[in-house]
Scaffold this motif. Structure first.
Motif, PDB file in Angstrom:
ATOM      1  N   LEU A   1       0.826  -1.208   0.000  1.00 49.41           N
ATOM      2  CA  LEU A   1       0.000   0.000   0.000  1.00 49.41           C
ATOM      3  C   LEU A   1       0.863   1.261   0.000  1.00 49.41           C
ATOM      4  CD1 LEU A   1      -2.805  -1.027   2.521  1.00 49.41           C
ATOM      5  CD2 LEU A   1      -2.988  -0.812   0.057  1.00 49.41           C
ATOM      6  N   LYS A   2       1.953   1.252   0.771  1.00 48.68           N
ATOM      7  CA  LYS A   2       2.816   2.422   0.858  1.00 48.68           C
ATOM      8  C   LYS A   2       3.460   2.734  -0.497  1.00 48.68           C
ATOM      9  CE  LYS A   2       4.856   5.673   3.214  1.00 48.68           C
ATOM     10  NZ  LYS A   2       4.094   6.801   3.777  1.00 48.68           N
ATOM     11  N   GLU A   3       3.898   1.690  -1.202  1.00 46.50           N
ATOM     12  CA  GLU A   3       4.529   1.880  -2.506  1.00 46.50           C
ATOM     13  C   GLU A   3       3.545   2.470  -3.519  1.00 46.50           C
ATOM     14  OE1 GLU A   3       5.931  -1.995  -3.403  1.00 46.50           O
ATOM     15  OE2 GLU A   3       7.840  -1.753  -2.332  1.00 46.50           O
TER      16      GLU A   3
ATOM     17  N   THR B   1      -4.901   3.876  -8.555  1.00 50.73           N
ATOM     18  CA  THR B   1      -5.955   3.912  -7.529  1.00 50.73           C
ATOM     19  C   THR B   1      -6.674   2.577  -7.450  1.00 50.73           C
ATOM     20  OG1 THR B   1      -6.270   6.278  -7.903  1.00 50.73           O
ATOM     21  CG2 THR B   1      -8.034   5.111  -6.783  1.00 50.73           C
ATOM     22  N   ILE B   2      -6.925   1.978  -8.621  1.00 47.76           N
ATOM     23  CA  ILE B   2      -7.557   0.643  -8.644  1.00 47.76           C
ATOM     24  C   ILE B   2      -6.636  -0.380  -7.982  1.00 47.76           C
ATOM     25  CG2 ILE B   2      -8.315  -1.220 -10.160  1.00 47.76           C
ATOM     26  CD1 ILE B   2      -9.243   0.913 -12.140  1.00 47.76           C
ATOM     27  N   ALA B   3      -5.336  -0.297  -8.315  1.00 41.95           N
ATOM     28  CA  ALA B   3      -4.376  -1.228  -7.697  1.00 41.95           C
ATOM     29  C   ALA B   3      -4.306  -1.019  -6.189  1.00 41.95           C
ATOM     30  CB  ALA B   3      -2.996  -1.035  -8.330  1.00 41.95           C
ATOM     31  N   TYR B   4      -4.367   0.261  -5.751  1.00 42.77           N
ATOM     32  CA  TYR B   4      -4.330   0.557  -4.312  1.00 42.77           C
ATOM     33  C   TYR B   4      -5.569  -0.025  -3.613  1.00 42.77           C
ATOM     34  CZ  TYR B   4      -4.539   3.261   0.005  1.00 42.77           C
ATOM     35  OH  TYR B   4      -4.619   3.640   1.319  1.00 42.77           O
ATOM     36  N   ASN B   5      -6.725   0.138  -4.237  1.00 41.66           N
ATOM     37  CA  ASN B   5      -7.961  -0.390  -3.629  1.00 41.66           C
ATOM     38  C   ASN B   5      -7.936  -1.912  -3.544  1.00 41.66           C
ATOM     39  OD1 ASN B   5      -9.001   2.179  -3.315  1.00 41.66           O
ATOM     40  ND2 ASN B   5     -10.068   2.166  -5.281  1.00 41.66           N
ATOM     41  N   LYS B   6      -7.389  -2.531  -4.586  1.00 40.00           N
ATOM     42  CA  LYS B   6      -7.298  -3.990  -4.565  1.00 40.00           C
ATOM     43  C   LYS B   6      -6.361  -4.471  -3.459  1.00 40.00           C
ATOM     44  CE  LYS B   6      -8.368  -4.989  -9.423  1.00 40.00           C
ATOM     45  NZ  LYS B   6      -7.841  -5.554 -10.688  1.00 40.00           N
ATOM     46  N   ALA B   7      -5.204  -3.798  -3.344  1.00 41.49           N
ATOM     47  CA  ALA B   7      -4.247  -4.178  -2.303  1.00 41.49           C
ATOM     48  C   ALA B   7      -4.836  -3.943  -0.918  1.00 41.49           C
ATOM     49  CB  ALA B   7      -2.950  -3.377  -2.482  1.00 41.49           C
TER      50      ALA B   7
ATOM     51  N   GLN C   1      -8.045  -3.937  -0.133  1.00 36.69           N
ATOM     52  CA  GLN C   1      -9.089  -4.942   0.098  1.00 36.69           C
ATOM     53  C   GLN C   1      -8.481  -6.301   0.444  1.00 36.69           C
ATOM     54  OE1 GLN C   1     -12.423  -4.176   0.050  1.00 36.69           O
ATOM     55  NE2 GLN C   1     -12.671  -6.225   0.932  1.00 36.69           N
ATOM     56  N   ALA C   2      -7.361  -6.613  -0.219  1.00 32.16           N
ATOM     57  CA  ALA C   2      -6.694  -7.889   0.078  1.00 32.16           C
ATOM     58  C   ALA C   2      -6.159  -7.896   1.507  1.00 32.16           C
ATOM     59  CB  ALA C   2      -5.567  -8.131  -0.918  1.00 32.16           C
TER      60      ALA C   2
ATOM     61  N   ILE D   1      -7.352  -6.130   4.066  1.00 30.99           N
ATOM     62  CA  ILE D   1      -8.496  -6.215   4.993  1.00 30.99           C
ATOM     63  C   ILE D   1      -9.025  -7.636   5.055  1.00 30.99           C
ATOM     64  CG2 ILE D   1     -10.883  -5.484   5.340  1.00 30.99           C
ATOM     65  CD1 ILE D   1     -10.082  -2.784   4.122  1.00 30.99           C
ATOM     66  N   THR D   2      -9.115  -8.301   3.886  1.00 29.32           N
ATOM     67  CA  THR D   2      -9.608  -9.690   3.856  1.00 29.32           C
ATOM     68  C   THR D   2      -8.690 -10.610   4.638  1.00 29.32           C
ATOM     69  OG1 THR D   2     -10.575  -9.276   1.673  1.00 29.32           O
ATOM     70  CG2 THR D   2     -10.268 -11.572   2.328  1.00 29.32           C
ATOM     71  N   ALA D   3      -7.363 -10.393   4.488  1.00 21.73           N
ATOM     72  CA  ALA D   3      -6.407 -11.233   5.222  1.00 21.73           C
ATOM     73  C   ALA D   3      -6.552 -11.032   6.727  1.00 21.73           C
ATOM     74  CB  ALA D   3      -4.992 -10.911   4.769  1.00 21.73           C
ATOM     75  N   GLU D   4      -6.748  -9.804   7.184  1.00 21.54           N
ATOM     76  CA  GLU D   4      -6.925  -9.535   8.620  1.00 21.54           C
ATOM     77  C   GLU D   4      -8.205 -10.172   9.133  1.00 21.54           C
ATOM     78  OE1 GLU D   4      -6.779  -5.377   9.154  1.00 21.54           O
ATOM     79  OE2 GLU D   4      -4.659  -5.162   8.648  1.00 21.54           O
ATOM     80  N   LEU D   5      -9.297 -10.089   8.368  1.00 18.95           N
ATOM     81  CA  LEU D   5     -10.567 -10.701   8.788  1.00 18.95           C
ATOM     82  C   LEU D   5     -10.432 -12.218   8.910  1.00 18.95           C
ATOM     83  CD1 LEU D   5     -13.169  -8.654   6.691  1.00 18.95           C
ATOM     84  CD2 LEU D   5     -12.811  -8.576   9.172  1.00 18.95           C
ATOM     85  N   MET D   6      -9.701 -12.809   7.950  1.00 17.34           N
ATOM     86  CA  MET D   6      -9.506 -14.262   8.011  1.00 17.34           C
ATOM     87  C   MET D   6      -8.721 -14.653   9.251  1.00 17.34           C
ATOM     88  SD  MET D   6      -8.771 -15.185   4.003  1.00 17.34           S
ATOM     89  CE  MET D   6      -8.474 -16.897   4.396  1.00 17.34           C
ATOM     90  N   ASP D   7      -7.703 -13.821   9.604  1.00 17.03           N
ATOM     91  CA  ASP D   7      -6.935 -14.114  10.818  1.00 17.03           C
ATOM     92  C   ASP D   7      -7.816 -14.021  12.050  1.00 17.03           C
ATOM     93  OD1 ASP D   7      -4.699 -14.500   9.309  1.00 17.03           O
ATOM     94  OD2 ASP D   7      -3.903 -12.456   9.608  1.00 17.03           O
TER      95      ASP D   7
END
Length: 295
Positions: free
Chosen positions: A4-6, A268-274, A276-277, A279-285
């Protein structure tokens, strides 16, 4: 996959680039207005000058002045090339240099020696890179508010060299301003001064032309006007090239700003995808940890 930072850093960098291209677009637009006014104001003068010169040459005869007489054999050709000093104007300079290069190759293949006079840093750099026979170069002219003296000084040197048989033919390569979106690389003969082409009319007798009484004689007037004709053509070529440069840079910077918008959209699309990925990983944890506690 980029973090996300990149992606955020890339978006910020492209936005800063867009600010620069928009600023350059505005500067080019401002300079274009002034250059276009000067060019359009000089065009009628150059056309009328050419018309008067044609009438005088017809009255006096083409053999009345050495600047009108073509050489029997052309061995030495001199080419004046007009480009800009700065880049970031699309393929403007590349098209002019390509036109000059093709012209020089054509003359060289015919067994003629070719030398150059350059207006603009881009042409000068091309000449040094290709190790061409450069007689003279002028920097800081095209793209700025230059005076008629620049063309007059260059024209006097060309006329003097032509009369001294240093050149058998002098040509000029410049950008003709046709519209905001089109600037045409053009080749025009400066010396010997070509005859003025007259428009053919349906009337066999042609339109009525008043006969003017010249004082002094047409021959004496031609001796004064013909060298100035070269100055006028050079000055017009510089004005056309200057206007074309600003128009080309304005269009190039506009296209660059649009490209920045497209890149920002993709990032911006790439940032949103990253995001979302992540957030999904944190929810799964979290869900995985909760299920483990239940077990």
């Amino acid at each position: 996959m980029a973090t996300l930072k990149e992606v955020q850093l890339k978006i910020a960098a492209v936005k800063k680039t867009k600010q620069i291209t928009k600023a350059m677009n505005m500067v080019a637009a401002s300079r274009l207005r002034g250059a276009q006014v000067r060019m359009e104001g000089f065009r009628p003068y150059a056309a009328k000058f050419e018309e008067v010169l044609g009438n005088l040459a017809e009255s006096a005869g083409e053999e009345s002045n050495p600047l009108l007489i073509p050489r029997e054999e052309i061995k030495k050709v001199h080419i004046v090339v007009c480009t800009s000093d700065r880049g970031l104007c699309g393929g403007f300079n590349a098209n002019l240099i390509e036109k000059a290069e093709d012209l020089a190759k054509e003359k060289t293949d015919q067994g003629k020696s070719v030398s150059f006079t350059f207006f603009g840093k881009k042409a000068r750099d091309w000449g040094r890179r290709e190790k061409l026979a450069v007689k003279e170069f002028h920097l800081g002219v095209v793209g700025t508010s230059f005076s008629y003296n620049v063309a007059s000084t260059a024209g006097k040197k060309l006329v003097s060299a032509f009369l001294d048989n240093e050149y058998d033919e002098v040509l000029i390569v410049y950008a003709e301003f046709l519209s905001m979106a089109k600037q045409k690389p053009t080749v025009k003969q400066l010396l010997p001064i070509p005859p003025v082409e007259k428009e053919e009319t349906a009337d066999a007798e042609g339109p009525y032309l008043a006969e003017h009484i010249c004082e002094p004689s047409p021959e004496a007037l031609l001796g004064e006007i013909l060298p100035k004709s070269v100055d006028v053509q050079i000055y017009r070529a510089l004005l056309e090239t200057s206007t074309s440069e600003h128009a080309a840079r304005m269009l190039a910077m506009d296209n660059a700003s649009k490209a920045c918008n497209d890149i920002i959209g993709n990032l911006t699309i790439a940032y949103n995808k990253a995001r979302q990925a992540a957030i999904t990983a944190e929810l799964m944890d979290i869900v995985g940890g909760a299920e483990a506690l239940k077990g």
